[in-house]
Design an enzyme around this catalytic site. Structure first.
Site, mmCIF file in Angstrom:
data_model
loop_
_atom_site.group_PDB
_atom_site.id
_atom_site.type_symbol
_atom_site.label_atom_id
_atom_site.label_comp_id
_atom_site.label_asym_id
_atom_site.label_seq_id
_atom_site.Cartn_x
_atom_site.Cartn_y
_atom_site.Cartn_z
ATOM 1 N N SER A 90 0.874 -1.076 0.276
ATOM 2 C CA SER A 90 0.259 -0.104 0.373
ATOM 3 C C SER A 90 0.893 1.128 -0.022
ATOM 4 O O SER A 90 2.148 1.116 0.625
ATOM 5 C CB SER A 90 -1.520 -0.224 1.268
ATOM 6 O OG SER A 90 -1.897 1.332 1.496
ATOM 7 N N SER A 91 0.202 2.342 -0.267
ATOM 8 C CA SER A 91 1.009 3.613 -0.737
ATOM 9 C C SER A 91 1.093 4.266 0.673
ATOM 10 O O SER A 91 2.554 5.119 0.930
ATOM 11 C CB SER A 91 1.183 5.027 -1.829
ATOM 12 O OG SER A 91 -0.942 4.765 -1.375
ATOM 13 N N CYS A 92 0.486 4.078 1.847
ATOM 14 C CA CYS A 92 0.848 3.998 3.142
ATOM 15 C C CYS A 92 1.881 3.586 3.614
ATOM 16 O O CYS A 92 2.735 4.246 5.307
ATOM 17 C CB CYS A 92 -0.131 3.988 3.979
ATOM 18 S SG CYS A 92 -0.823 1.687 4.298
ATOM 19 N N TYR A 96 -1.308 -0.557 10.239
ATOM 20 C CA TYR A 96 -1.615 -1.295 8.903
ATOM 21 C C TYR A 96 -0.561 -1.065 7.974
ATOM 22 O O TYR A 96 0.017 -1.716 7.412
ATOM 23 C CB TYR A 96 -2.741 -0.761 8.048
ATOM 24 C CG TYR A 96 -2.802 -0.667 6.809
ATOM 25 C CD1 TYR A 96 -3.726 -2.070 6.835
ATOM 26 C CD2 TYR A 96 -2.854 -0.234 6.110
ATOM 27 C CE1 TYR A 96 -4.177 -2.696 5.366
ATOM 28 C CE2 TYR A 96 -3.150 -0.605 4.777
ATOM 29 C CZ TYR A 96 -3.779 -1.923 4.655
ATOM 30 O OH TYR A 96 -4.062 -2.096 3.260
ATOM 31 N N LYS A 110 2.222 -3.951 6.137
ATOM 32 C CA LYS A 110 2.288 -4.029 4.576
ATOM 33 C C LYS A 110 3.902 -4.075 4.506
ATOM 34 O O LYS A 110 4.315 -4.786 3.668
ATOM 35 C CB LYS A 110 1.293 -3.073 3.835
ATOM 36 C CG LYS A 110 0.378 -3.100 3.375
ATOM 37 C CD LYS A 110 -0.298 -4.231 2.671
ATOM 38 C CE LYS A 110 -1.805 -4.280 3.246
ATOM 39 N NZ LYS A 110 -1.513 -5.754 1.955
ATOM 40 N N HIS A 139 -12.531 3.937 2.481
ATOM 41 C CA HIS A 139 -12.208 5.257 2.022
ATOM 42 C C HIS A 139 -12.865 6.549 1.200
ATOM 43 O O HIS A 139 -13.885 6.505 1.330
ATOM 44 C CB HIS A 139 -10.850 4.924 0.654
ATOM 45 C CG HIS A 139 -9.835 3.830 0.789
ATOM 46 N ND1 HIS A 139 -9.855 2.291 1.626
ATOM 47 C CD2 HIS A 139 -8.394 4.109 1.544
ATOM 48 C CE1 HIS A 139 -9.120 1.958 1.794
ATOM 49 N NE2 HIS A 139 -7.904 2.329 2.540
HETATM 50 O O1 GFB Z 1 -9.275 7.641 1.605
HETATM 51 P P1 GFB Z 1 -8.926 8.125 3.119
HETATM 52 O O2 GFB Z 1 -9.742 7.384 4.363
HETATM 53 O O3 GFB Z 1 -7.602 7.710 3.115
HETATM 54 O O4 GFB Z 1 -8.601 9.665 3.182
HETATM 55 P P2 GFB Z 1 -5.599 7.708 3.247
HETATM 56 C C1 GFB Z 1 -8.287 10.433 2.466
HETATM 57 C C2 GFB Z 1 -8.407 11.487 2.846
HETATM 58 O O5 GFB Z 1 -9.632 11.698 2.159
HETATM 59 C C3 GFB Z 1 -7.952 12.614 4.296
HETATM 60 C C4 GFB Z 1 -10.032 12.980 3.543
HETATM 61 O O6 GFB Z 1 -7.401 13.461 4.010
HETATM 62 C C5 GFB Z 1 -9.683 12.625 4.512
HETATM 63 O O7 GFB Z 1 -10.118 13.551 5.844
HETATM 64 N N1 GFB Z 1 -12.263 12.876 3.703
HETATM 65 C C6 GFB Z 1 -12.640 13.787 3.596
HETATM 66 C C7 GFB Z 1 -12.165 11.540 3.953
HETATM 67 N N2 GFB Z 1 -14.212 12.747 3.372
HETATM 68 C C8 GFB Z 1 -13.847 12.107 4.023
HETATM 69 C C9 GFB Z 1 -14.543 10.349 4.374
HETATM 70 O O8 GFB Z 1 -16.216 11.044 4.269
HETATM 71 N N3 GFB Z 1 -13.985 10.049 4.380
HETATM 72 C C10 GFB Z 1 -12.999 9.277 4.305
HETATM 73 N N4 GFB Z 1 -12.139 8.069 4.825
HETATM 74 N N5 GFB Z 1 -12.012 10.631 3.839
HETATM 75 C C11 GFB Z 1 -5.747 5.471 3.743
HETATM 76 C C12 GFB Z 1 -4.824 4.388 5.019
HETATM 77 O O9 GFB Z 1 -5.245 6.752 4.008
HETATM 78 O O10 GFB Z 1 -5.105 5.384 2.561
HETATM 79 C C13 GFB Z 1 -4.666 3.444 4.665
HETATM 80 O O11 GFB Z 1 -5.255 5.236 6.408
HETATM 81 C C14 GFB Z 1 -4.448 2.924 3.209
HETATM 82 O O12 GFB Z 1 -3.814 2.498 5.826
HETATM 83 C C15 GFB Z 1 -5.047 3.955 2.352
HETATM 84 O O13 GFB Z 1 -3.292 3.006 3.149
HETATM 85 C C16 GFB Z 1 -5.075 3.950 0.577
HETATM 86 O O14 GFB Z 1 -5.319 8.415 1.510
HETATM 87 O O15 GFB Z 1 -5.688 9.705 4.051
#
Ligand code: GFB
Length: 320
Positions: A108-110, A137, A141, A180
């Site tokens: 994962s890119s994280c 997580y 990975k 996500h």
């Molecule tokens: O997709 P996301 O949860 O993953 O969030 P990450 C990306 C960005 O979208 C963050 C914003 O800055 C969130 O604050 N965001 C805005 C939201 N509205 C929303 C919403 O309603 N739901 C969600 N979920 N986000 C994940 C990692 O990070 O990326 C995992 O936690 C995994 O481990 C994945 O690696 C690829 O990109 O921030």
């Protein structure tokens, strides 16, 4: 891979697992093993052992393990880490013992350090601290990649690691607390549209940028990597669209037809400010994504309207 090679897509019910199964079938790879609901419980060493001894896959795509958005990562780090570690250990070891020809592990890119130079190059892996919201997580990975590397070095196994960008698409997890950003916002905007709500709070500042790649492209890239890449270094699977969360939210609103105002909820975390993969090595081998972002959003919304409002099983989402 031959058309009749036995292939196992581990994590067949995840976003990427489902896209991979579809892609492989579409290409005429008909001998898929362990297709849900016949997939073993990957946290059970015994079930994985029984499965490999019977199914004897020659090729394995590893899209398994629980994953989710920023909020799930903050709420359940132990669960996410343990599930991924168990699935990785069980599958890699069984793959070695049952003579799997090649295994593609999806990281994962994280897994990249929080402050790694952008675009992210594999040389930056393990050079600095991880983003705290998903460190558990991401550590699992990284361990998966390292285990692939260890098996390569000790036993000469054909285990390869790819690092996909933030993925989305049909079969994603549309739940509000686990999904996500794309599926979560899509569902929230759909519900806000139905209820006629005038405003929708997007989490965070809207300023973070993400590279989005639809699951169809990721699956296509995985099949390409399986056939054309065998190196010891992980390979980035990217080259998609890098957008700010504000831009992504506006595009989702357009596809969903939500006309209300988008506001920002600064009490929610931003996570990493920028995540963009350097996809030069893959481009040099001859692969680049082909699905336009808005087309992929529209496909995802159609799938959502047909399926996801029913609330699917827990954690039906990408291993990225
Ligand atoms: O997709 P996301 O949860 O993953 O969030 P990450 C990306 C960005 O979208 C963050 C914003 O800055 C969130 O604050 N965001 C805005 C939201 N509205 C929303 C919403 O309603 N739901 C969600 N979920 N986000 C994940 C990692 O990070 O990326 C995992 O936690 C995994 O481990 C994945 O690696 C690829 O990109 O921030």
């Amino acid at each position: 891979m031959n058309r009749d090679s036995p292939i196992y897509v581990a994590g067949g019910e995840t976003l990427l697992g489902a896209a991979l199964r579809e892609r492989l079938r579409g290409e005429g790879f008909a001998n898929l093993r362990g297709v849900p609901p016949d997939e073993p419980d990957l946290t059970s060493a015994g079930q994985v052992e029984d499965f490999f001894s019977e199914a004897r896959p020659e090729y394995v795509f590893f899209a398994a393990g629980k994953s989710g958005g920023i909020s799930l990562n903050e709420a359940r780090p132990a669960e996410l880490m343990l599930d991924n570690l168990l699935a990785t250990a069980h599958i890699l070891d069984a793959a070695r013992r049952y003579g799997v020809t090649k295994l593609l592990y999806l990281a994962s890119s994280c897994a990249y350090p929080r402050k790694a130079p952008q675009p992210l190059r594999v040389e930056s892996l393990m050079t600095g601290p991880l983003e705290p919201t998903n460190a558990a997580y991401a550590t699992a990975k990284l361990a998966g990649w390292q285990l692939c590397d260890a098996y390569r070095r000790q036993y000469g196994d054909g285990f390869v690691t790819a690092i996909p960008a933030n993925s989305f698409g049909p079969h994603d997890d549309f739940s509000l607390d686990r999904g996500h950003v794309i599926p979560a916002l899509m569902r929230r905007m759909h519900e806000a549209k139905v209820r006629g709500e005038p405003e929708l709070p997007v989490w965070g500042t809207g300023r973070p940028q993400r590279e989005f790649l639809c699951s169809r492209d990721v699956a296509d890239g995985c099949v390409f990597v399986m056939q054309h890449y065998g190196g010891p270094q992980p390979i980035n699977l990217g080259g998609g669209t890098a957008l700010s969360i504000t831009e992504a939210a506006a595009a989702i609103a357009e596809v969903v037809g939500y006309r209300g105002r988008l506001s920002f909820d600064n009490s929610k975390p931003d996570g990493m400010m920028l995540k963009m993969l350097d996809a030069t090595p893959l481009r040099r081998l001859g692969w680049r994504p082909s699905v336009d972002f808005r087309t992929a959003l529209a496909e995802t919304y159609v799938w959502f309207l047909q399926h996801a409002v029913k609330e699917g099983p827990e954690y039906v989402c990408a291993a990225i």
